[in-house]
Design an enzyme around this catalytic site. Sequence first.
Site, PDB file in Angstrom:
ATOM      1  N   ASP A  53     -67.639  52.066   7.537  1.00 21.61           N
ATOM      2  CA  ASP A  53     -66.785  50.891   7.409  1.00 21.61           C
ATOM      3  C   ASP A  53     -66.428  50.721   5.933  1.00 21.61           C
ATOM      4  O   ASP A  53     -67.304  50.824   5.060  1.00 21.61           O
ATOM      5  CB  ASP A  53     -67.496  49.643   7.931  1.00 21.61           C
ATOM      6  CG  ASP A  53     -66.542  48.455   8.024  1.00 21.61           C
ATOM      7  OD1 ASP A  53     -65.833  48.339   9.035  1.00 21.61           O
ATOM      8  OD2 ASP A  53     -66.503  47.651   7.069  1.00 21.61           O
ATOM      9  N   LEU A  54     -65.160  50.484   5.651  1.00 22.86           N
ATOM     10  CA  LEU A  54     -64.714  50.356   4.260  1.00 22.86           C
ATOM     11  C   LEU A  54     -65.029  48.964   3.728  1.00 22.86           C
ATOM     12  O   LEU A  54     -64.659  47.958   4.332  1.00 22.86           O
ATOM     13  CB  LEU A  54     -63.211  50.634   4.150  1.00 22.86           C
ATOM     14  CG  LEU A  54     -62.754  52.019   4.618  1.00 22.86           C
ATOM     15  CD1 LEU A  54     -61.271  52.209   4.318  1.00 22.86           C
ATOM     16  CD2 LEU A  54     -63.575  53.124   3.964  1.00 22.86           C
ATOM     17  N   ASP A  62     -60.511  49.266   9.626  1.00 25.87           N
ATOM     18  CA  ASP A  62     -61.047  50.117   8.555  1.00 25.87           C
ATOM     19  C   ASP A  62     -62.386  50.729   8.964  1.00 25.87           C
ATOM     20  O   ASP A  62     -63.219  51.031   8.105  1.00 25.87           O
ATOM     21  CB  ASP A  62     -61.201  49.315   7.255  1.00 25.87           C
ATOM     22  CG  ASP A  62     -62.105  48.100   7.420  1.00 25.87           C
ATOM     23  OD1 ASP A  62     -62.400  47.729   8.570  1.00 25.87           O
ATOM     24  OD2 ASP A  62     -62.518  47.522   6.392  1.00 25.87           O
TER      25      ASP A  62
END
Length: 227
Positions: free
Chosen positions: A96-97, A139
Amino acid sequence: MAVLASTISLVGDIASERQYSAQWIPWVNALTHLMTYSLVALLANQVRLQFEREHERATRDALTGLYNRRAFLEAGASEVERTKRYAHPLAVIILDLDDFKQLNDTKGHDAGDAALRATAIALRSISRSSDRVARLGGDEFAVLLLEIGYEAAVEAGRKISTAVDTALQGFPPVKGSIGIAWFSEADRSFPAMLKAADELMYEVKKSGKNNVRSRHFPETNRSDSKR
């Protein structure tokens, strides 16, 4: 095949010694057959290409070209069944960004899209041909590692972290948080495996982000983390 079929038809007409009102008639027949067979072949090829395009749209994320969530879940379920039969280990990685919304808010969605594409390129570059790589949505990305030991899975997660962080250097302050769930056996469904990796990723988020956390399932006292 169209040329071969037409040639066979022509040879058959000539060999049969049939009487024609003109010598060119068998050749015209062969040419007609060639045009008909070629048209059928062309249409069949167009149908095949259209099917492949539709399949690509149904299984691929339009922005990154990675598997979409649906295709990833289907592939994962299939691999879990295969893993049960052959007793092979596997690992699920969730990425996950971090601070992705901040990038979108300050530099716009074009910058966000570019960051997602850069992440996808990094994931493809570091993954094996047998791995399944997907954008689950937003994301969040996932990687399914097949027939891999625990230490190798942890090392793969570290390499992914390094590759993604390098790819995102042009998109500050975005980094990546990673959870790695390794399974010595397929003791649960694939969505449950995905959830286990997701929970590890959220542990990273809660403890400061931009880190890697792994766990051995069925659970033991072993764990691994990297700053």
